[in-house]
Structure formats: C-alpha cells, structure tokens
Design an enzyme around this catalytic site. Structure first.
Site, short mmCIF file in Angstrom:
data_model
loop_
_atom_site.label_atom_id
_atom_site.label_comp_id
_atom_site.label_asym_id
_atom_site.label_seq_id
_atom_site.Cartn_x
_atom_site.Cartn_y
_atom_site.Cartn_z
N ARG A 174 35.15 -22.39 -93.16
CA ARG A 174 34.95 -21.27 -94.06
C ARG A 174 35.76 -20.06 -93.59
NH1 ARG A 174 28.80 -20.14 -95.47
NH2 ARG A 174 29.79 -18.83 -97.06
N CYS A 232 28.54 -12.98 -91.49
CA CYS A 232 28.59 -14.39 -91.90
C CYS A 232 28.79 -14.39 -93.42
CB CYS A 232 27.34 -15.13 -91.47
SG CYS A 232 25.79 -14.44 -92.11
#
Length: 275
Positions: A174, A232
């Site tokens: 990611r 995050c």
C-alpha cells in the site's frame, strides 16, 4: 504505568483489584467484533465498538476521525470507565484495535490504560475462563480532556516528513501504491518511511521486546532524538505503531486522519514507489 499487561498479571489483577475490561475486537471490513464478543469474552468485559465508540463517522477528516470529547466521554461512561480505575483493553491477538483504544483513552486524559499482550487468544490459550454473559455495568465517571497524546494534522504530517521522521504503518504494498484495497487513491505521503505494523509483533500477536523494537525503528531513522509521527489508512494501525514506539522508548505523534484524510485535499502531493 506500563502500557502492556500479560495474561498472568491480568488474571491476578482480576482476582484482587478488578480493572475495567474493554473488548475491542475489530477487523477492517468485518466481520463485526460484536459477534466475536457474543461468542465468548473475558468475564466482566464490556464490548466497545471501534467504529462507533472510538471514532466519529467517516467523512473529510478520514475513515476513523477522532470522536468528539462529549461522544467519547459518553461511550466510555456507558462502558463503566472511571478516571481512578485501571482500564485493560484487548482484541483478538495483535493489539491493532486495542492500540487505538489505548491511544484514544490516553489522548482524552485517562492515564491508567493497559493493553493485554496477545489479546483474547493468549487468554484462552493460557486456560483462563471466558463467558458469554454480558455484565451489568455501573456507569463510570470518566471525563474526557483532550490533549493527553501528541497529534498531527495533514500540515503537521507534511512538515514532519521533511524535518523529522514520518512512519507509514500500512503494508509495504500500500505504501508503494501497488495495492490499495480501501482508499480511492494509492501511494503515500512524500518523505514518509514505510514501517508496516506487522513488524512490531511476533507470530503469536505479542509485541516484540523493547530492545528489538528500538533497533527496528532505529534502522528506519526513528529514535528519541528526532521528532517522530505515524500515519496509516485511517489512524487505527498507526495507533498500534505509536504504542510499539512507546514500548521502545520513542515518543511519537499520531496523524489520526491519516491517508484517508490526506487524499481528500487534491492539493496534497502523492508519492509512489519505495521512497
């Protein structure tokens, strides 16, 4: 107060000075944690829903923005949380959701919060009792006072990526922009360093020893000699990383809005690849 507690110490505490137990089992994309709680939980534990109680509704501030002080105070009082009583939070095993509960309680001023290392699985594997009985909860007297933990907004995260160390707690895929299963834009904040939370725990879900964590973060440039921040996707796994940094003796700020907030501003740059 040490942020972690192991099964043996919690079992003794339950017998002699019972803490407020909060079950915060949760997984991104489900299934709902309430089903796991209903199937069995620590005796006396109250279920706390991460999406409802530890975050405000999703929107421009991110998928799990910080709840308002009033909303959080009400949720914690319903769960029996009081300022003068230790709170122990747990999830299934790896403390991802428990880390968010720990951070949010600390941010809103509760100083006596601990995370059950290894979570529900460690408790069960040790042969400790579980129940399906939902306890009658006496409302607590917790008062939410924001500011107990350092926090970043988008501008602060961008500045820290240049002047300090900004860690990206998502998976490396990611971070690099190769795979984005949740948010509409892939990539990372320019200047951020990839530091997936899976590197903070062992195969049993327990945190690695403080010295090992300190070495891990040191290799990424994060030490107690520089300003450190973490983000995050939506401020959940990043809270887990702040907890891991705390164990390593490294203070760190949380960008609660994280990537899901960053990408709402088209003026914010996006990087891909390994740097």
């Amino acid at each position: 107060m040490q942020p972690l507690i192991d099964v043996a110490d919690l079992a003794r505490l339950v017998r002699h000075d019972p803490p407020t137990l909060l079950d915060v089992r949760w997984r991104l994309g489900g299934p709902p944690g309430r089903a796991a709680y209903d199937g069995g939980h620590l005796p006396g534990a109250v279920f706390v829903d991460l999406d409802r109680d530890l975050a405000a509704p999703p929107g421009p501030k991110g998928r799990h923005p910080l709840p308002s002080p009033d909303a959080f105070e009400d949720a914690m009082r319903r769960a029996g949380v009081s300022a003068g009583r230790t709170v122990v939070v747990y999830d299934d095993a790896d403390s991802t959701a428990a880390g968010r509960a720990w951070w949010t309680l600390r941010y809103f001023g509760h100083t006596r919060v601990r995370v059950l290392d290894g979570g529900y699985h460690a408790w069960v594997n040790a042969g400790e009792p579980v129940t399906t009985e939902v306890p009658d909860v006496e409302p607590g007297d917790f008062t939410a006072r924001p500011g107990g933990m350092p926090m970043l907004d988008a501008a602060g995260a961008a500045a820290l990526a240049k002047a300090g160390v900004l860690l990206d707690a998502r998976s490396a895929e990611r971070y690099r922009g190769e795979n984005e299963p949740v948010d509409p834009v892939a990539g990372h904040i320019p200047g951020a360093v990839s530091a997936p939370t899976v590197g903070n725990v062992g195969v049993d879900g327990r945190f690695l020893p403080p010295g090992v964590l300190r070495d891990r973060f040191g290799e990424l440039g994060a030490t107690d000699a520089v300003d450190v921040g973490v983000y995050c996707g939506s401020g959940v796994t990043a809270a887990h990383e702040v907890l891991a940094l705390n164990l390593a003796g490294i203070p760190a700020a949380l960008y609660v809005g994280s990537w899901s907030n960053w990408i709402t501003d088209p003026g914010n740059p996006v990087a891909t690849g390994d740097s």
